[in-house]
Design a protein around this motif. Structure first.
Motif, PDB file in Angstrom:
ATOM      1  N   PRO A   3      57.118 -54.192  48.252  1.00 31.19           N
ATOM      2  CA  PRO A   3      58.021 -54.361  47.111  1.00 31.19           C
ATOM      3  C   PRO A   3      57.255 -54.863  45.880  1.00 31.19           C
ATOM      4  N   ALA A   4      57.756 -54.538  44.720  1.00 25.48           N
ATOM      5  CA  ALA A   4      57.153 -55.007  43.476  1.00 25.48           C
ATOM      6  C   ALA A   4      57.370 -56.511  43.330  1.00 25.48           C
ATOM      7  N   VAL A   5      56.437 -57.173  42.683  1.00 26.01           N
ATOM      8  CA  VAL A   5      56.514 -58.603  42.428  1.00 26.01           C
ATOM      9  C   VAL A   5      56.234 -58.842  40.948  1.00 26.01           C
ATOM     10  N   ILE A   6      57.118 -59.531  40.270  1.00 27.08           N
ATOM     11  CA  ILE A   6      56.862 -59.893  38.883  1.00 27.08           C
ATOM     12  C   ILE A   6      55.906 -61.077  38.885  1.00 27.08           C
ATOM     13  N   THR A   7      54.787 -60.952  38.201  1.00 29.63           N
ATOM     14  CA  THR A   7      53.793 -62.027  38.177  1.00 29.63           C
ATOM     15  C   THR A   7      53.837 -62.842  36.886  1.00 29.63           C
ATOM     16  N   ALA A   8      54.443 -62.306  35.836  1.00 34.85           N
ATOM     17  CA  ALA A   8      54.596 -63.042  34.577  1.00 34.85           C
ATOM     18  C   ALA A   8      55.558 -62.284  33.681  1.00 34.85           C
ATOM     19  N   ILE A   9      56.210 -63.013  32.816  1.00 33.99           N
ATOM     20  CA  ILE A   9      56.996 -62.422  31.742  1.00 33.99           C
ATOM     21  C   ILE A   9      56.409 -62.982  30.459  1.00 33.99           C
ATOM     22  N   VAL A  10      55.940 -62.098  29.583  1.00 33.78           N
ATOM     23  CA  VAL A  10      55.206 -62.517  28.400  1.00 33.78           C
ATOM     24  C   VAL A  10      55.984 -62.125  27.145  1.00 33.78           C
ATOM     25  N   PRO A  11      56.411 -63.118  26.361  1.00 37.53           N
ATOM     26  CA  PRO A  11      57.097 -62.783  25.110  1.00 37.53           C
ATOM     27  C   PRO A  11      56.161 -62.070  24.140  1.00 37.53           C
ATOM     28  N   GLN A  12      56.707 -61.096  23.432  1.00 35.96           N
ATOM     29  CA  GLN A  12      55.995 -60.426  22.353  1.00 35.96           C
ATOM     30  C   GLN A  12      56.828 -60.592  21.092  1.00 35.96           C
ATOM     31  N   ILE A  42      46.811 -61.588  21.308  1.00 37.39           N
ATOM     32  CA  ILE A  42      47.125 -62.281  22.559  1.00 37.39           C
ATOM     33  C   ILE A  42      46.603 -63.714  22.459  1.00 37.39           C
ATOM     34  N   LEU A  43      47.501 -64.657  22.652  1.00 34.02           N
ATOM     35  CA  LEU A  43      47.172 -66.078  22.597  1.00 34.02           C
ATOM     36  C   LEU A  43      47.529 -66.727  23.921  1.00 34.02           C
ATOM     37  N   LYS A  44      46.859 -67.839  24.235  1.00 31.22           N
ATOM     38  CA  LYS A  44      47.187 -68.595  25.445  1.00 31.22           C
ATOM     39  C   LYS A  44      47.204 -70.085  25.139  1.00 31.22           C
ATOM     40  N   TRP A  45      48.061 -70.770  25.862  1.00 29.19           N
ATOM     41  CA  TRP A  45      48.090 -72.225  25.891  1.00 29.19           C
ATOM     42  C   TRP A  45      47.990 -72.547  27.377  1.00 29.19           C
ATOM     43  N   GLU A  46      46.858 -73.094  27.771  1.00 27.78           N
ATOM     44  CA  GLU A  46      46.508 -73.226  29.178  1.00 27.78           C
ATOM     45  C   GLU A  46      46.632 -71.843  29.810  1.00 27.78           C
ATOM     46  N   GLU A  47      47.501 -71.643  30.793  1.00 28.63           N
ATOM     47  CA  GLU A  47      47.622 -70.316  31.414  1.00 28.63           C
ATOM     48  C   GLU A  47      48.836 -69.521  30.919  1.00 28.63           C
ATOM     49  N   GLN A  48      49.558 -70.058  29.942  1.00 29.41           N
ATOM     50  CA  GLN A  48      50.749 -69.378  29.425  1.00 29.41           C
ATOM     51  C   GLN A  48      50.370 -68.472  28.261  1.00 29.41           C
ATOM     52  N   GLU A  49      50.873 -67.251  28.288  1.00 30.75           N
ATOM     53  CA  GLU A  49      50.491 -66.236  27.305  1.00 30.75           C
ATOM     54  C   GLU A  49      51.626 -65.931  26.348  1.00 30.75           C
ATOM     55  N   LEU A  50      51.248 -65.696  25.108  1.00 28.14           N
ATOM     56  CA  LEU A  50      52.175 -65.304  24.060  1.00 28.14           C
ATOM     57  C   LEU A  50      51.501 -64.183  23.281  1.00 28.14           C
ATOM     58  N   GLN A  51      52.229 -63.101  23.043  1.00 30.26           N
ATOM     59  CA  GLN A  51      51.658 -61.955  22.341  1.00 30.26           C
ATOM     60  C   GLN A  51      52.428 -61.699  21.050  1.00 30.26           C
ATOM     61  N   PHE A  52      51.722 -61.104  20.085  1.00 23.32           N
ATOM     62  CA  PHE A  52      52.313 -60.736  18.797  1.00 23.32           C
ATOM     63  C   PHE A  52      51.943 -59.307  18.480  1.00 23.32           C
ATOM     64  N   TRP A  53      52.929 -58.540  18.064  1.00 26.26           N
ATOM     65  CA  TRP A  53      52.689 -57.165  17.651  1.00 26.26           C
ATOM     66  C   TRP A  53      52.800 -57.089  16.136  1.00 26.26           C
ATOM     67  N   LEU A  54      51.992 -56.230  15.537  1.00 21.36           N
ATOM     68  CA  LEU A  54      51.957 -56.096  14.088  1.00 21.36           C
ATOM     69  C   LEU A  54      53.211 -55.361  13.613  1.00 21.36           C
ATOM     70  N   ALA A  55      53.981 -56.057  12.786  1.00 24.34           N
ATOM     71  CA  ALA A  55      55.243 -55.517  12.283  1.00 24.34           C
ATOM     72  C   ALA A  55      55.140 -55.263  10.786  1.00 24.34           C
ATOM     73  N   THR A  56      55.732 -54.175  10.341  1.00 27.23           N
ATOM     74  CA  THR A  56      55.750 -53.884   8.910  1.00 27.23           C
ATOM     75  C   THR A  56      57.025 -54.404   8.253  1.00 27.23           C
ATOM     76  N   ASP A  57      58.033 -54.746   9.039  1.00 30.75           N
ATOM     77  CA  ASP A  57      59.303 -55.259   8.525  1.00 30.75           C
ATOM     78  C   ASP A  57      59.338 -56.777   8.716  1.00 30.75           C
ATOM     79  N   ALA A  58      59.169 -57.524   7.625  1.00 23.75           N
ATOM     80  CA  ALA A  58      59.114 -58.988   7.688  1.00 23.75           C
ATOM     81  C   ALA A  58      60.405 -59.608   8.202  1.00 23.75           C
ATOM     82  N   SER A  59      61.524 -58.906   8.086  1.00 20.40           N
ATOM     83  CA  SER A  59      62.802 -59.485   8.512  1.00 20.40           C
ATOM     84  C   SER A  59      62.949 -59.548  10.039  1.00 20.40           C
ATOM     85  N   LEU A  60      62.124 -58.824  10.773  1.00 22.24           N
ATOM     86  CA  LEU A  60      62.247 -58.824  12.240  1.00 22.24           C
ATOM     87  C   LEU A  60      62.035 -60.210  12.834  1.00 22.24           C
ATOM     88  N   ALA A  61      61.061 -60.960  12.314  1.00 22.82           N
ATOM     89  CA  ALA A  61      60.759 -62.283  12.863  1.00 22.82           C
ATOM     90  C   ALA A  61      61.877 -63.283  12.593  1.00 22.82           C
TER      91      ALA A  61
END
Length: 135
Positions: A3-12, A42-61
């Motif tokens: 069976p599949a196992v989720i190993t992490a959920i990473v916000p983008q 891709i950034l990390k704080w200890e073993e926790q990951e946070l990702q950012f995607w390049l957006a052209t629409d400033a209102s998304l954030a």
């Protein structure tokens, strides 16, 4: 087949400038950069990951957020409170109605980071705190 196992959920989260996002998270919040591509950071704080995607629409954030569960929230809040112009008064550390001690940080693009730690709470202990405004 196993069976599949989720190993992490990473916000983008969206970023209009990966360089300024990286600088803010490294210099103000204590993350480290572990990967950079033309449209992904891709950034990390200890073993926790946070990702950012390049957006052209400033209102998304302005409608994006990420919840960060921590241990020792008082110490983290104190450290972040010492950084000029990082925290807003309306985002101060407080016990929320849902039983979490939380504070909030807005990044330069407007992404809302919600830092929280569970607190003991009894439903019959009295009136719940008011729901805060986030921005």
């Amino acid at each position: 087949m196993s069976p599949a196992v989720i190993t992490a959920i990473v916000p983008q989260l969206p970023s209009t400038c990966l360089e300024s996002t990286s600088r803010f998270y490294r210099q103000k919040l204590g993350f480290r950069e572990v990967g950079r591509y033309p449209d992904l950071l891709i950034l990390k704080w200890e073993e926790q990951e946070l990702q950012f995607w390049l957006a052209t629409d400033a209102s998304l954030a302005e409608t994006s957020s990420c919840y960060v569960r921590v241990r020792g929230i008082e110490a983290l809040y104190k450290a972040y409170a010492a950084i000029p112009d990082l925290l807003r008064a309306e985002h101060a550390l407080a016990v929320r109605a849902w039983g979490m001690n939380e504070f909030y940080v807005l990044d330069p693009d407007g992404n809302l980071l919600k830092f929280g730690e569970a607190v003991p709470w009894e439903p019959d202990a009295g009136k719940l705190p008011e729901m805060p405004g986030f921005i």
